[in-house]
Design a protein around this motif. Structure first.
Motif, PDB file in Angstrom:
ATOM      1  N   ASN A  73       2.242 -35.253 -36.664  1.00 47.53           N
ATOM      2  CA  ASN A  73       3.472 -34.958 -37.415  1.00 47.53           C
ATOM      3  C   ASN A  73       4.536 -34.218 -36.603  1.00 47.53           C
ATOM      4  O   ASN A  73       5.722 -34.458 -36.783  1.00 47.53           O
ATOM      5  CB  ASN A  73       3.136 -34.128 -38.660  1.00 47.53           C
ATOM      6  CG  ASN A  73       2.503 -34.978 -39.742  1.00 47.53           C
ATOM      7  OD1 ASN A  73       2.693 -36.191 -39.778  1.00 47.53           O
ATOM      8  ND2 ASN A  73       1.740 -34.352 -40.616  1.00 47.53           N
ATOM      9  N   GLU A 114       3.036 -30.194 -26.603  1.00 52.19           N
ATOM     10  CA  GLU A 114       1.942 -30.885 -27.299  1.00 52.19           C
ATOM     11  C   GLU A 114       2.400 -31.401 -28.666  1.00 52.19           C
ATOM     12  O   GLU A 114       3.445 -31.002 -29.179  1.00 52.19           O
ATOM     13  CB  GLU A 114       0.750 -29.938 -27.472  1.00 52.19           C
ATOM     14  CG  GLU A 114       0.127 -29.519 -26.149  1.00 52.19           C
ATOM     15  CD  GLU A 114      -1.042 -28.567 -26.314  1.00 52.19           C
ATOM     16  OE1 GLU A 114      -1.776 -28.388 -25.320  1.00 52.19           O
ATOM     17  OE2 GLU A 114      -1.224 -27.975 -27.398  1.00 52.19           O
ATOM     18  N   THR A 115       1.534 -32.260 -29.221  1.00 52.20           N
ATOM     19  CA  THR A 115       1.757 -32.823 -30.562  1.00 52.20           C
ATOM     20  C   THR A 115       0.597 -32.398 -31.459  1.00 52.20           C
ATOM     21  O   THR A 115      -0.552 -32.347 -31.006  1.00 52.20           O
ATOM     22  CB  THR A 115       1.827 -34.366 -30.480  1.00 52.20           C
ATOM     23  OG1 THR A 115       2.949 -34.727 -29.659  1.00 52.20           O
ATOM     24  CG2 THR A 115       2.006 -34.995 -31.860  1.00 52.20           C
ATOM     25  N   THR A 116       0.902 -32.080 -32.713  1.00 56.39           N
ATOM     26  CA  THR A 116      -0.176 -31.688 -33.632  1.00 56.39           C
ATOM     27  C   THR A 116      -1.150 -32.868 -33.801  1.00 56.39           C
ATOM     28  O   THR A 116      -0.733 -34.025 -33.727  1.00 56.39           O
ATOM     29  CB  THR A 116       0.394 -31.278 -35.007  1.00 56.39           C
ATOM     30  OG1 THR A 116       1.215 -32.340 -35.510  1.00 56.39           O
ATOM     31  CG2 THR A 116       1.210 -30.013 -34.896  1.00 56.39           C
ATOM     32  N   GLU A 128       4.615 -22.319 -31.984  1.00 58.57           N
ATOM     33  CA  GLU A 128       3.289 -22.576 -31.406  1.00 58.57           C
ATOM     34  C   GLU A 128       2.195 -22.024 -32.322  1.00 58.57           C
ATOM     35  O   GLU A 128       1.178 -22.677 -32.571  1.00 58.57           O
ATOM     36  CB  GLU A 128       3.186 -21.942 -30.011  1.00 58.57           C
ATOM     37  CG  GLU A 128       3.980 -22.685 -28.945  1.00 58.57           C
ATOM     38  CD  GLU A 128       3.900 -22.003 -27.577  1.00 58.57           C
ATOM     39  OE1 GLU A 128       4.013 -22.717 -26.570  1.00 58.57           O
ATOM     40  OE2 GLU A 128       3.730 -20.767 -27.515  1.00 58.57           O
ATOM     41  N   ASP A 170      -2.389 -34.289 -36.245  1.00 57.66           N
ATOM     42  CA  ASP A 170      -2.042 -35.256 -37.301  1.00 57.66           C
ATOM     43  C   ASP A 170      -0.837 -36.123 -36.930  1.00 57.66           C
ATOM     44  O   ASP A 170      -0.416 -36.996 -37.699  1.00 57.66           O
ATOM     45  CB  ASP A 170      -1.771 -34.533 -38.632  1.00 57.66           C
ATOM     46  CG  ASP A 170      -0.666 -33.476 -38.512  1.00 57.66           C
ATOM     47  OD1 ASP A 170       0.043 -33.449 -37.490  1.00 57.66           O
ATOM     48  OD2 ASP A 170      -0.536 -32.670 -39.447  1.00 57.66           O
ATOM     49  N   ILE A 172      -0.478 -25.283 -31.547  1.00 61.33           N
ATOM     50  CA  ILE A 172      -0.367 -26.074 -30.316  1.00 61.33           C
ATOM     51  C   ILE A 172       0.502 -25.317 -29.317  1.00 61.33           C
ATOM     52  O   ILE A 172       1.131 -24.320 -29.675  1.00 61.33           O
ATOM     53  CB  ILE A 172       0.254 -27.477 -30.565  1.00 61.33           C
ATOM     54  CG1 ILE A 172       1.670 -27.337 -31.155  1.00 61.33           C
ATOM     55  CG2 ILE A 172      -0.649 -28.311 -31.459  1.00 61.33           C
ATOM     56  CD1 ILE A 172       2.417 -28.666 -31.256  1.00 61.33           C
ATOM     57  N   PHE A 228       1.904 -24.136 -35.602  1.00 64.87           N
ATOM     58  CA  PHE A 228       1.286 -25.459 -35.435  1.00 64.87           C
ATOM     59  C   PHE A 228      -0.092 -25.399 -34.763  1.00 64.87           C
ATOM     60  O   PHE A 228      -0.840 -26.379 -34.781  1.00 64.87           O
ATOM     61  CB  PHE A 228       2.192 -26.372 -34.590  1.00 64.87           C
ATOM     62  CG  PHE A 228       3.484 -26.725 -35.255  1.00 64.87           C
ATOM     63  CD1 PHE A 228       3.520 -27.149 -36.576  1.00 64.87           C
ATOM     64  CD2 PHE A 228       4.683 -26.667 -34.553  1.00 64.87           C
ATOM     65  CE1 PHE A 228       4.718 -27.494 -37.200  1.00 64.87           C
ATOM     66  CE2 PHE A 228       5.882 -27.001 -35.159  1.00 64.87           C
ATOM     67  CZ  PHE A 228       5.904 -27.412 -36.481  1.00 64.87           C
ATOM     68  N   THR A 245       5.891 -32.600 -32.754  1.00 63.88           N
ATOM     69  CA  THR A 245       5.837 -32.399 -31.302  1.00 63.88           C
ATOM     70  C   THR A 245       6.788 -31.266 -30.971  1.00 63.88           C
ATOM     71  O   THR A 245       7.890 -31.184 -31.536  1.00 63.88           O
ATOM     72  CB  THR A 245       6.278 -33.669 -30.546  1.00 63.88           C
ATOM     73  OG1 THR A 245       5.387 -34.723 -30.862  1.00 63.88           O
ATOM     74  CG2 THR A 245       6.268 -33.445 -29.026  1.00 63.88           C
TER      75      THR A 245
END
Ligand code: FES
Length: 175
Positions: free
Chosen positions: A116, A110-112, A101, A114, A106, A104, A118
């Protein structure tokens, strides 16, 4: 984007139907096929599968929401699924999750921005002897386990994943 199986997936779907005693029994493999085909299982995909299986859409919704292995939202090129069941939890699974976490920026689920990466939390992946561990599923459909992890090893894995990104297809579009 219209939700419709490619010819190849349709052939696989028909083969599935022929191998199960009834359409309901084929639902989980059909959802698995749909996830591989469309990248994730949206409400539209659930409706499509319900139509094809000739079952009520709520049956598909129940199955898709019960099992964490079906992605209910778009996922990134690398889907990191961290096991936090007992053995992994006792051996640092949650610390790995926090480490990811932080790396990234996040939260789990969640997904970043960009597209790229999850990050997901999952139940036991049957690799307890090499806990803690996570599985990474790639946007090309392949997946692999990373085991006996430490925060330092995770950093090395993230370098490996970043190197791999350019070779991976873009994440699937929203349906
Ligand atoms: S507890 Fe994590 S793989 Fe079994």
């Amino acid at each position: 984007m219209a939700v419709e199986f490619s010819q190849e997936a349709e052939t696989e779907f028909q083969d599935l139907l022929s191998r199960y005693p009834n359409n309901l029994a084929a639902m989980l493999p059909a959802l698995h096929l749909a996830q591989r085909e469309f990248g994730w299982v949206s409400v539209e995909v659930m409706d499509y599968i319900a139509q094809k299986l000739e079952v009520h859409p709520t049956k598909v919704l129940q199955a898709a929401t019960f099992y964490t292995m079906y992605n209910k939202q778009p996922i990134g090129k690398c889907h990191i699924q961290v096991c936090t069941t007992l053995t992994c939890a006792l051996r640092g699974g949650y610390e790995l999750m926090e480490h990811l976490e932080d790396a990234f920026g996040i939260q789990v689920g969640e997904t970043t921005p960009d597209g790229n990466f999850t990050l997901s939390e999952v139940e036991c992946l049957a690799s307890c002897g090499t806990a803690p561990m996570f599985q990474v599923t790639y946007s090309d459909g392949e997946s692999e386990y990373f085991e006996d992890l430490t925060p330092e090893r995770v950093d090395e894995v993230l370098d490996e994943l970043n190197d791999k990104l350019t070779d991976l297809p873009a994440p699937r579009e929203m349906h």
